[in-house]
Motif scaffolding. Sequence first.
Motif, short mmCIF file in Angstrom:
data_model
loop_
_atom_site.label_atom_id
_atom_site.label_comp_id
_atom_site.label_asym_id
_atom_site.label_seq_id
_atom_site.Cartn_x
_atom_site.Cartn_y
_atom_site.Cartn_z
N VAL A 80 0.80 -1.22 0.00
CA VAL A 80 0.00 0.00 0.00
C VAL A 80 0.84 1.28 0.00
O VAL A 80 0.32 2.38 -0.21
CB VAL A 80 -0.95 -0.01 1.23
N LEU A 81 2.14 1.16 0.20
CA LEU A 81 2.99 2.35 0.36
C LEU A 81 2.96 3.27 -0.85
O LEU A 81 2.91 4.50 -0.70
CB LEU A 81 4.43 1.93 0.66
N ASP A 82 2.97 2.72 -2.05
CA ASP A 82 2.94 3.55 -3.26
C ASP A 82 1.67 4.40 -3.30
O ASP A 82 1.72 5.60 -3.59
CB ASP A 82 3.03 2.66 -4.50
N GLU A 83 0.54 3.79 -2.98
CA GLU A 83 -0.73 4.53 -2.97
C GLU A 83 -0.75 5.59 -1.88
O GLU A 83 -1.29 6.68 -2.06
CB GLU A 83 -1.89 3.55 -2.79
N LEU A 84 -0.17 5.27 -0.73
CA LEU A 84 -0.12 6.24 0.36
C LEU A 84 0.70 7.47 -0.03
O LEU A 84 0.27 8.62 0.16
CB LEU A 84 0.49 5.60 1.61
N LEU A 85 1.88 7.22 -0.57
CA LEU A 85 2.75 8.33 -0.96
C LEU A 85 2.10 9.18 -2.06
O LEU A 85 2.20 10.41 -2.05
CB LEU A 85 4.11 7.80 -1.41
N TRP B 293 -0.60 11.25 -0.31
CA TRP B 293 0.01 12.31 0.50
C TRP B 293 0.51 13.45 -0.40
O TRP B 293 0.35 14.63 -0.06
CB TRP B 293 1.17 11.75 1.31
N GLU B 294 1.09 13.09 -1.52
CA GLU B 294 1.56 14.12 -2.46
C GLU B 294 0.39 14.95 -2.97
O GLU B 294 0.49 16.18 -3.09
CB GLU B 294 2.31 13.45 -3.62
N LYS B 295 -0.73 14.30 -3.27
CA LYS B 295 -1.92 15.02 -3.74
C LYS B 295 -2.43 15.99 -2.68
O LYS B 295 -2.95 17.07 -2.99
CB LYS B 295 -3.02 14.03 -4.11
N GLU B 296 -2.30 15.60 -1.42
CA GLU B 296 -2.77 16.44 -0.31
C GLU B 296 -1.74 17.49 0.10
O GLU B 296 -1.99 18.28 1.02
CB GLU B 296 -3.12 15.56 0.90
N GLY B 297 -0.60 17.49 -0.58
CA GLY B 297 0.40 18.52 -0.32
C GLY B 297 1.42 18.19 0.75
O GLY B 297 2.19 19.07 1.17
#
Length: 293
Positions: free
Chosen positions: A267-272, A275-279
């Motif tokens: 799941v780490l790729d999706e989390l990162l 997070w990037e989308k949320e700034g």
Amino acid sequence: MKKKVILILIVILVSMVVLPNRVIAAPVMQENTSFETPQKEKFLDKVRNTVLNRNYKGFNTQPHEWYYMNKGKSEEQGPPKETSDYVPKYNCYYIGDSSKKIIYLTFDEGYEKGYTPKILDVLKKHNAKAAFFVVKPYIESSPEIVKRMEREGHYVCNHTVNHKSMPSIYDEQKFKSELDGVEKEYKKVTGKEMPKYFRPPMGKYSELSLYYTKKLGYKTIFWSFAYGDWETGNQPSKTEAKKKILSRTHNGTVLLLHAVSKTNADVLDELLTQWEKEGYKIGTLDELVKFKQ
């Protein structure tokens, strides 16, 4: 006389079980000692006070387990109320700047389950730097992975030699050896000095253990997010993990994840990406410490 012998044995056994690594002298038994009340009660009070003494070298030895008061995204997380004074006094860190969208990724490495290379691949893809807290056997069994961590700019940090409960170690030299052994093995494998960041095994600590850690030049890294990811035979689903992690991500989050978790690796790729989308940006431990100083 039989009662005297039994009481002496009780004192010795309790001292061995309750206070490992600490020597307690049993009260001297006089031949004419009476165990009738009130002498008996006075003696038992002395035994209880000796056994329950939580002070060693002037430091509290009461063991604690780290936890955090998760208040969601809007409010700053709080440390354990009963030990909040220890956080600044002994160079402990568990959260970053709550006014900035920076979070900190940390992984505990007790042993290699085969998922760390994938985690490193994902971190490299997102140009994110993490901290890996390793025990000595991990370095010995996975030297190439450790070298890759260091080579790719991650922090490889101290998690002790034997993953012991550090508050149970009263002897300063024994405590020191638990950290020194990891440092030496890391330098042997990488040729580099280990960063002076420490995570207590199982999150267990006492004032004495934090004092020893600080005296050795280390900063203690706790966390403001963790979840049940360490049981390899009882892994959360990807959906469950994403929901739990993302809903509890806040400004300054220090995340504790376990690299033995298949779910974390998946799941780490999706989390990162989210997070990037949320700034959010991924910070380093040096940046965490610099902010708090």
